[in-house]
Design a protein around this motif. Structure first.
Motif, PDB file in Angstrom:
ATOM      1  N   HIS A   1      -6.283   8.109  -1.304  1.00  0.00           N
ATOM      2  CA  HIS A   1      -7.521   7.351  -1.447  1.00  0.00           C
ATOM      3  C   HIS A   1      -8.016   7.289  -2.891  1.00  0.00           C
ATOM      4  O   HIS A   1      -8.577   6.283  -3.323  1.00  0.00           O
ATOM      5  CB  HIS A   1      -8.614   7.980  -0.573  1.00  0.00           C
ATOM      6  CG  HIS A   1      -8.497   7.625   0.871  1.00  0.00           C
ATOM      7  ND1 HIS A   1      -9.553   7.186   1.632  1.00  0.00           N
ATOM      8  CD2 HIS A   1      -7.422   7.628   1.715  1.00  0.00           C
ATOM      9  CE1 HIS A   1      -9.147   6.938   2.863  1.00  0.00           C
ATOM     10  NE2 HIS A   1      -7.857   7.211   2.945  1.00  0.00           N
TER      11      HIS A   1
ATOM     12  N   PHE B   1      -2.416   8.440   3.369  1.00  0.00           N
ATOM     13  CA  PHE B   1      -2.867   7.527   2.309  1.00  0.00           C
ATOM     14  C   PHE B   1      -3.515   8.299   1.158  1.00  0.00           C
ATOM     15  O   PHE B   1      -4.235   9.271   1.379  1.00  0.00           O
ATOM     16  CB  PHE B   1      -3.879   6.526   2.869  1.00  0.00           C
ATOM     17  CG  PHE B   1      -3.309   5.618   3.922  1.00  0.00           C
ATOM     18  CD1 PHE B   1      -2.760   4.398   3.580  1.00  0.00           C
ATOM     19  CD2 PHE B   1      -3.312   5.991   5.272  1.00  0.00           C
ATOM     20  CE1 PHE B   1      -2.230   3.559   4.556  1.00  0.00           C
ATOM     21  CE2 PHE B   1      -2.786   5.165   6.250  1.00  0.00           C
ATOM     22  CZ  PHE B   1      -2.246   3.938   5.891  1.00  0.00           C
TER      23      PHE B   1
ATOM     24  N   THR C   1       0.854  -1.197   0.000  1.00  0.00           N
ATOM     25  CA  THR C   1       0.000   0.000   0.000  1.00  0.00           C
ATOM     26  C   THR C   1       0.886   1.243   0.000  1.00  0.00           C
ATOM     27  O   THR C   1       1.706   1.422   0.915  1.00  0.00           O
ATOM     28  CB  THR C   1      -0.911   0.024   1.239  1.00  0.00           C
ATOM     29  OG1 THR C   1      -1.699  -1.175   1.282  1.00  0.00           O
ATOM     30  CG2 THR C   1      -1.817   1.241   1.210  1.00  0.00           C
TER      31      THR C   1
ATOM     32  N   PRO D   1      -7.605   3.573   3.184  1.00  0.00           N
ATOM     33  CA  PRO D   1      -8.807   3.310   2.394  1.00  0.00           C
ATOM     34  C   PRO D   1      -9.593   2.140   2.966  1.00  0.00           C
ATOM     35  O   PRO D   1      -9.032   1.247   3.610  1.00  0.00           O
ATOM     36  CB  PRO D   1      -8.255   2.965   1.012  1.00  0.00           C
ATOM     37  CG  PRO D   1      -6.880   3.553   0.976  1.00  0.00           C
ATOM     38  CD  PRO D   1      -6.373   3.476   2.382  1.00  0.00           C
TER      39      PRO D   1
ATOM     40  N   HIS E   1       3.354   0.558  -5.433  1.00  0.00           N
ATOM     41  CA  HIS E   1       2.415  -0.556  -5.284  1.00  0.00           C
ATOM     42  C   HIS E   1       2.855  -1.760  -6.107  1.00  0.00           C
ATOM     43  O   HIS E   1       2.729  -2.916  -5.670  1.00  0.00           O
ATOM     44  CB  HIS E   1       1.023  -0.100  -5.700  1.00  0.00           C
ATOM     45  CG  HIS E   1      -0.005  -1.182  -5.688  1.00  0.00           C
ATOM     46  ND1 HIS E   1      -0.353  -1.907  -6.820  1.00  0.00           N
ATOM     47  CD2 HIS E   1      -0.775  -1.669  -4.685  1.00  0.00           C
ATOM     48  CE1 HIS E   1      -1.279  -2.779  -6.509  1.00  0.00           C
ATOM     49  NE2 HIS E   1      -1.557  -2.663  -5.226  1.00  0.00           N
TER      50      HIS E   1
ATOM     51  N   SER F   1       2.935   6.401  -6.719  1.00  0.00           N
ATOM     52  CA  SER F   1       2.147   5.531  -5.836  1.00  0.00           C
ATOM     53  C   SER F   1       1.899   4.203  -6.539  1.00  0.00           C
ATOM     54  O   SER F   1       1.972   3.133  -5.920  1.00  0.00           O
ATOM     55  CB  SER F   1       0.822   6.204  -5.471  1.00  0.00           C
ATOM     56  OG  SER F   1       1.036   7.327  -4.643  1.00  0.00           O
TER      57      SER F   1
ATOM     58  N   THR G   1      -8.788  -2.631  -0.135  1.00  0.00           N
ATOM     59  CA  THR G   1      -7.380  -2.791  -0.520  1.00  0.00           C
ATOM     60  C   THR G   1      -7.033  -1.794  -1.625  1.00  0.00           C
ATOM     61  O   THR G   1      -7.786  -1.637  -2.584  1.00  0.00           O
ATOM     62  CB  THR G   1      -7.124  -4.224  -1.009  1.00  0.00           C
ATOM     63  OG1 THR G   1      -7.446  -5.138   0.049  1.00  0.00           O
ATOM     64  CG2 THR G   1      -5.660  -4.392  -1.412  1.00  0.00           C
ATOM     65  N   TRP G   2      -5.893  -1.137  -1.447  1.00  0.00           N
ATOM     66  CA  TRP G   2      -5.481  -0.102  -2.410  1.00  0.00           C
ATOM     67  C   TRP G   2      -5.210  -0.713  -3.776  1.00  0.00           C
ATOM     68  O   TRP G   2      -4.490  -1.704  -3.903  1.00  0.00           O
ATOM     69  CB  TRP G   2      -4.229   0.611  -1.906  1.00  0.00           C
ATOM     70  CG  TRP G   2      -3.977   1.931  -2.590  1.00  0.00           C
ATOM     71  CD1 TRP G   2      -4.366   3.149  -2.147  1.00  0.00           C
ATOM     72  CD2 TRP G   2      -3.280   2.157  -3.824  1.00  0.00           C
ATOM     73  NE1 TRP G   2      -3.966   4.130  -3.015  1.00  0.00           N
ATOM     74  CE2 TRP G   2      -3.291   3.551  -4.072  1.00  0.00           C
ATOM     75  CE3 TRP G   2      -2.654   1.330  -4.753  1.00  0.00           C
ATOM     76  CZ2 TRP G   2      -2.699   4.142  -5.185  1.00  0.00           C
ATOM     77  CZ3 TRP G   2      -2.067   1.900  -5.875  1.00  0.00           C
ATOM     78  CH2 TRP G   2      -2.096   3.290  -6.083  1.00  0.00           C
ATOM     79  N   THR G   3      -5.803  -0.135  -4.802  1.00  0.00           N
ATOM     80  CA  THR G   3      -5.542  -0.534  -6.187  1.00  0.00           C
ATOM     81  C   THR G   3      -5.323   0.712  -7.020  1.00  0.00           C
ATOM     82  O   THR G   3      -5.846   1.788  -6.710  1.00  0.00           O
ATOM     83  CB  THR G   3      -6.714  -1.338  -6.787  1.00  0.00           C
ATOM     84  OG1 THR G   3      -7.908  -0.545  -6.711  1.00  0.00           O
ATOM     85  CG2 THR G   3      -6.905  -2.662  -6.066  1.00  0.00           C
TER      86      THR G   3
END
Length: 789
Positions: A286, A284, A8, A414, A118, A114, A417-419
């Protein structure tokens, strides 16, 4: 936090620096020095030691001094900006990147890296930028001798001064629309027209919006101009608050004379844990989006950007929230329209208590080139850490509401799960929308859609208008004629939007007025007679032959707009003069026929334009019916070769060179060079010359059929005049008819189509005196006495 995936992406460190110009200018910070200071602060902001050694990627925001040819720093700079910064903070990254131009870049870089974090392509990323425009201007005024040059060596991915996104077309260039303030002025007045407001009412709205920004700047220790303004102080025009470009007085415009730097440190949850960075420092991302718009004239509405609207919508949707859920904002604020349009899109009422900026905005906090939004994000991070769990939105803008990047941040992770976010579907909505058609050569009656007025020392200088032709609804740019004070004053009054205007095309810039009579007052008179003297040419008559010499040997007979204008008038007069049957064009001196476009004149920043008849008054002349012979006495390069190819015959010195070197100086052969060369010598040979920029010598030019004759240098003019004499021995009417027939059928690719193409050339010949004289002289076995009629 314990359930978060290790990959993340998070933001863990921010730093900002604002400096005043030092009393001792020798101590003035360079771009690298001030940027390194911000980077150190960002490292310290993580709360842990020895972070610099772990940085694997450093991305430098492109400095303003390295953004355009006109903004070059007189004191030099680093040949590898990100590595120079890295070296000062003890970092040795595997990857160094130098970002391209654009105010949206800082947020765009957060979005991009980012994703890279990731995906595992990076582990610890430093984004950094610094501007020292204030120091540079002060040092220039003091005539200081500073040396900021350095070369740390090492790998560098330089993304260039442009990112391939079109901001300016030929139309803007021809109408001297080159400054952001001009484009925003056009958009601002279009917005005023859409709202139906007077200048006073709209000025009040702009002032209300920016007064709120100034109050934030006044309390920000990083502000370059920490002053709170009243609405009246912002909009009232005074000696210190002069009009710059309507509707903007100075106090409403972004100010770039600052010394400011900012840095952001990005990593992943897993790496942050390894480094021991406390969770209280984590921010984070978002939701985010990057969407670009069309060039201004092609947008459906001039007062708004669909791409801007879609960027907000996409980021909010990805973050799973509504505009009302956002607690803190920073809206890019180069000009009022950007803030007010964003406020409309986000449904922010005028009495909404949320500040529209975290910094104070570009006119008050400062406008550090491409890097303002990095300061905005850093300030937003501080706000979010103090108001834990809240949502913050940063909006960054590049061009003239052209490139839009949005990021939504929080200390709270978030929900899902961060995508990565995919902006392509949103970009497709912009790309698939039909573009408004643009008319490059408008003529006739139109409607005034918007305008802006350029001021000089507080006085109106001229205005640029956007209109729509009533006949086709196509858009165009136009300016008032230079001495047309009546049209200028009516525009300055500001009550002319939606009125009927009249426009006519001109290479110097299409002209408009509010009546046809007023427009015609300033229509340039077509020069169709020979002048007694010329500044850039020599003209001589020898019987029925005209000799024209380009007389700029000090510039290798290169041409600039005044020279092209003279040549247009000369060849207009040649076509009109019934006693002139052939012309010879050559260059003064022995070095050059013509070196083409005057590059020094172009680099000086003076207005560039080409007459309707083209380079040298020949390359775009459609109605030419009299032969022109090029006597190429030396170099024929670029526009020089284009002139020679536009002539009917070419006699060249054996020492001459022929070439189209435009690709070597960042241009292309746009005055017919690409089209004519491929037709005159064949595709493959022509493309080799065009794509490499390499010239050919006279012998090769003769083999290719590019020239008719190659002779010793001292015989060039003599041979050209001999050819002209042979032409004059023939019927002038027949010569003109032959050229006319060729011109009318040259567009036919098929020979049969050309042969059978309907024309009236023979009809004209049948009704000429030369037609009867020719047959009678032949029958009487005598030399014809041509009359040329």
């Amino acid at each position: 936090m314990n359930t978060l995936a290790d990959n993340t992406p998070i933001l863990v460190g921010v730093g900002q620096v604002t400096e005043r110009v030092p009393e001792n200018i020798q101590e003035a910070s360079s771009h690298v020095v001030i940027a390194a200071q911000a980077a150190r602060i960002a490292l310290e902001d993580t709360g842990v030691q020895n972070v610099a050694a772990k940085i694997d990627t450093v991305v430098g925001q492109r400095t303003f001094a390295d953004s355009t040819p006109l903004s070059d720093c007189p004191f030099g700079g680093s040949r590898n900006f990100p590595r120079s910064v890295a070296g000062r903070i003890g970092a040795d990254p595997a990857l160094a990147i130098y970002e391209s131009v654009g105010g949206q870049s800082p947020q765009k870089l957060v979005n991009e890296f980012s994703e890279r974090l990731h995906n595992g392509d990076s582990k610890l990323v430093l984004l950094v930028g610094g501007e020292v425009v204030g120091n540079i201007r002060a040092a220039v005024r003091q005539k200081a001798n500073l040396d900021w040059n350095e070369d740390p060596g090492g790998q560098l991915e330089d993304r260039g001064k442009t990112d391939g996104f079109h901001l300016i077309t030929r139309q803007e260039f021809e109408h001297q629309l080159l400054q952001p303030i001009q484009f925003y002025g056009l958009m601002e007045n279009a917005r005023r027209a859409k709202q139906g407001k007077t200048l006073e009412q709209y000025g009040q709205e702009m002032a209300e919006t920016f007064a709120g920004l100034s109050r934030v700047a006044a309390d920000n220790p990083y502000s370059a101009f920490p002053q709170s303004y009243t609405e009246e102080e912002l909009i009232t025009v005074t000696e210190k608050n002069r009009m710059l470009t309507s509707p903007y007085p100075k106090n409403l415009v972004a100010k770039d004379g600052v010394n400011q730097a900012a840095a952001l440190l990005l990593t992943t949850v897993g790496a942050a844990r390894e480094l021991g960075i406390d969770e209280s420092r984590w921010i984070f991302l978002h939701g985010y989006a990057d969407v670009g718009d069309r060039v201004l004239l092609q947008r459906p509405g001039l007062s708004r950007s669909l791409a801007m609207e879609l960027a907000f919508e996409a980021a909010l949707k990805k973050a799973g929230c509504n505009d009302s859920d956002i607690n803190h904002l920073d809206i890019y604020s180069c000009f009022p329209i950007v803030v007010n349009e964003a406020r409309d899109i986000l449904n922010i009422a005028k009495d909404d208590p949320r500040p529209l900026t975290q910094t104070g905005g570009l006119p008050f906090f400062g406008g550090p080139g491409n890097n303002y939004s990095m300061h905005a994000i850093a300030s937003l991070v501080d706000t979010l850490r103090a108001d834990r769990g809240s949502l913050g939105l940063a909006y960054a803008n590049g061009g003239w509401m052209s490139k839009h990047s949005v990021g939504i941040y929080s200390t709270q992770p978030p929900r899902e799960t961060w995508t990565p976010s995919d902006s392509r579907p949103w970009q497709a909505q912009v790309d698939n929308l039909p573009a408004v058609e643009v008319e490059q050569q408008p003529q006739g009656e139109a409607v005034l859609e918007t305008y802006t007025v350029n001021y000089f020392k507080g006085d109106p200088l001229n205005c640029v208008a956007v209109g729509r032709l009533k006949s086709s609804n196509k858009r165009f740019y136009a300016v008032n004629a230079f001495f047309d004070a009546e049209t200028l004053q009516k525009v300055v009054a500001g009550n002319c939007m939606g009125e009927t205007i009249y426009v006519e095309a001109d290479p110097k810039g299409n002209r408009f007025a509010f009546s046809l009579g007023q427009l015609k007052k300033f229509t340039p008179e077509k020069v169709e007679h020979f002048k007694d003297t010329y500044e850039f040419c020599q003209v001589e008559r020898r019987g029925h032959v005209l000799i024209v010499t380009i007389d700029r040997p000090q510039a290798r007979n290169a041409l600039h707009p005044p020279a092209n204008e003279e040549l247009e008038g000369i060849f207009n007069a040649y076509e009109k003069d019934k006693d002139l049957w052939a012309a010879v064009l050559t260059g003064a001196g022995s070095e050059s026929f013509s070196a083409g476009n005057d590059m020094k004149y172009l680099a000086s920043g003076q207005p560039m334009w080409i007459p309707k008849t083209g380079f040298a008054g020949l390359t775009s002349r459609r109605d030419r019916t009299k032969p022109v012979i090029a006597a190429v006495n030396g170099l024929a390069l670029g526009g020089g070769l284009e002139i020679a190819m536009a002539c009917d015959l070419v006699v060249a010195s054996q020492e001459a060179l022929f070439g189209l070197p435009e690709v070597k100086v960042g241009l292309f052969a746009g005055a017919g060079g690409v089209q004519r060369l491929t037709r005159q010598i064949g595709l493959k040979s022509a493309m080799e010359m065009i794509l490499t920029g390499e010239p050919v010598d006279c012998k090769r030019a003769l083999e290719l059929g590019l020239i008719n004759h190659a002779v010793p240098a001292e015989q060039v003019l003599e041979r050209a005049l001999a050819l002209a004499g042979k032409i004059c021995d023939a019927s002038p009417v027949s010569v003109r008819s032959s050229l006319q027939l060729h011109n009318e059928t040259s567009h036919c690719a098929n020979v049969d189509d050309a042969v059978n193409y309907p024309h009236s050339v023979f009809d004209n010949l049948l009704n000429s005196e030369d037609f009867f004289e020719g047959s009678q002289a032949f029958a009487q076995k005598r030399k014809p006495q041509w009359r040329g009629r």
